[in-house]
Motif scaffolding. Structure first.
Motif, PDB file in Angstrom:
ATOM      1  N   ALA A   1     -27.724  -9.791  34.723  1.00  0.00           N
ATOM      2  CA  ALA A   1     -27.710  -9.461  33.335  1.00  0.00           C
ATOM      3  C   ALA A   1     -27.475 -10.662  32.462  1.00  0.00           C
ATOM      4  O   ALA A   1     -28.120 -10.902  31.522  1.00  0.00           O
ATOM      5  CB  ALA A   1     -26.890  -8.252  33.106  1.00  0.00           C
TER       6      ALA A   1
ATOM      7  N   ALA B   1     -30.132 -13.469  32.675  1.00  0.00           N
ATOM      8  CA  ALA B   1     -31.255 -13.143  32.000  1.00  0.00           C
ATOM      9  C   ALA B   1     -31.063 -13.120  30.300  1.00  0.00           C
ATOM     10  O   ALA B   1     -32.207 -13.580  29.766  1.00  0.00           O
ATOM     11  CB  ALA B   1     -31.824 -11.593  32.455  1.00  0.00           C
TER      12      ALA B   1
ATOM     13  N   LEU C   1     -32.794  -6.368  26.843  1.00  0.00           N
ATOM     14  CA  LEU C   1     -31.733  -6.858  27.719  1.00  0.00           C
ATOM     15  C   LEU C   1     -30.470  -6.080  27.752  1.00  0.00           C
ATOM     16  O   LEU C   1     -30.142  -5.285  28.621  1.00  0.00           O
ATOM     17  CB  LEU C   1     -31.569  -8.188  27.988  1.00  0.00           C
ATOM     18  CG  LEU C   1     -32.732  -8.993  28.729  1.00  0.00           C
ATOM     19  CD1 LEU C   1     -32.694 -10.396  28.191  1.00  0.00           C
ATOM     20  CD2 LEU C   1     -32.887  -8.851  30.002  1.00  0.00           C
TER      21      LEU C   1
END
Length: 214
Positions: free
Chosen positions: A9, A12, A25
């Motif tokens: 995460a 990203a 996100l």
């Protein structure tokens, strides 16, 4: 599993190119963000709270938690004696988690880096942990934070070394030279997430908005 999810995460988020990508996100991550960051040993909120308490009197109000996420700092600010804190974050999902904690007087779903819909001198202080980093906000976000912070107020933020060395330090020096802020404190670089491999160090920074700005 949590560590691998957290690492993916973060990667990203750092790689995102547009604000809407970052928002999406964090929306997806919001349910497990607190647990994941706790597992990573996330230090930014604690360091920012300590810096704020050292430079802004207890009870100062209102404050803006700029990049509040799920409200990690908001909980601690209330305990530490700052009674009125507003939250700003790009992710509605993260703000929904923050709202459940019941510690913010207002929630603003907004992106840093451009104009903000707040009056000049609106806040006694601004705190921004983990926001000035790769894929998020750069030095372009400083001007509005200075505008909305009262003369004599403070802005506490963390800056990733990648940004610091890529122009952020020069921007701070320029703001100081223009008499807009003074650097009240700067920490030595530290690793913000000891539980994550190869984390680029960051530093904590306290800027006092100059009275001469008026």
């Amino acid at each position: 599993m949590a560590d691998r999810k957290n690492e993916g995460a973060l990667a990203a988020a750092y790689a995102a190119k547009r604000p809407e990508e970052v928002a999406a996100l964090y929306d997806r991550w919001s349910d497990t963000y607190d647990a994941d960051m706790s597992a990573a040993g996330y230090r930014h909120p604690t360091i920012c709270l300590a810096l704020l308490a050292r430079h802004l009197p207890r009870g100062a109000a209102p404050l803006l938690d700029a990049g509040a996420g799920t409200g990690l700092i908001g909980e601690w600010l209330k305990i530490a004696g700052y009674p009125q804190v507003e939250a700003l974050d790009i992710s509605q999902g993260m703000l929904a988690q923050a709202a459940r904690k019941g510690v913010y007087s207002a929630l603003h779903c907004l992106a840093l880096g451009g104009p903000l819909p707040f009056a000049d001198d609106a806040y006694a202080g601004v705190i921004s942990a983990g926001v000035f980093t790769s894929g998020h906000v750069g030095a372009e976000g400083l001007d509005e934070l200075i505008r909305i912070c009262r003369p004599g107020g403070i802005i506490v933020l963390t800056v990733k070394n990648t940004l610091w060395d890529g122009g952020f330090a020069a921007r701070i020096a320029d703001l100081e030279a223009k008499g807009l802020v003074t650097r009240a404190e700067e920490t030595s670089p530290y690793v913000s997430m000891p539980g994550e491999a190869d984390t680029v160090p960051s530093r904590g920074l306290v800027l006092r908005v100059s009275w001469s700005r008026l």
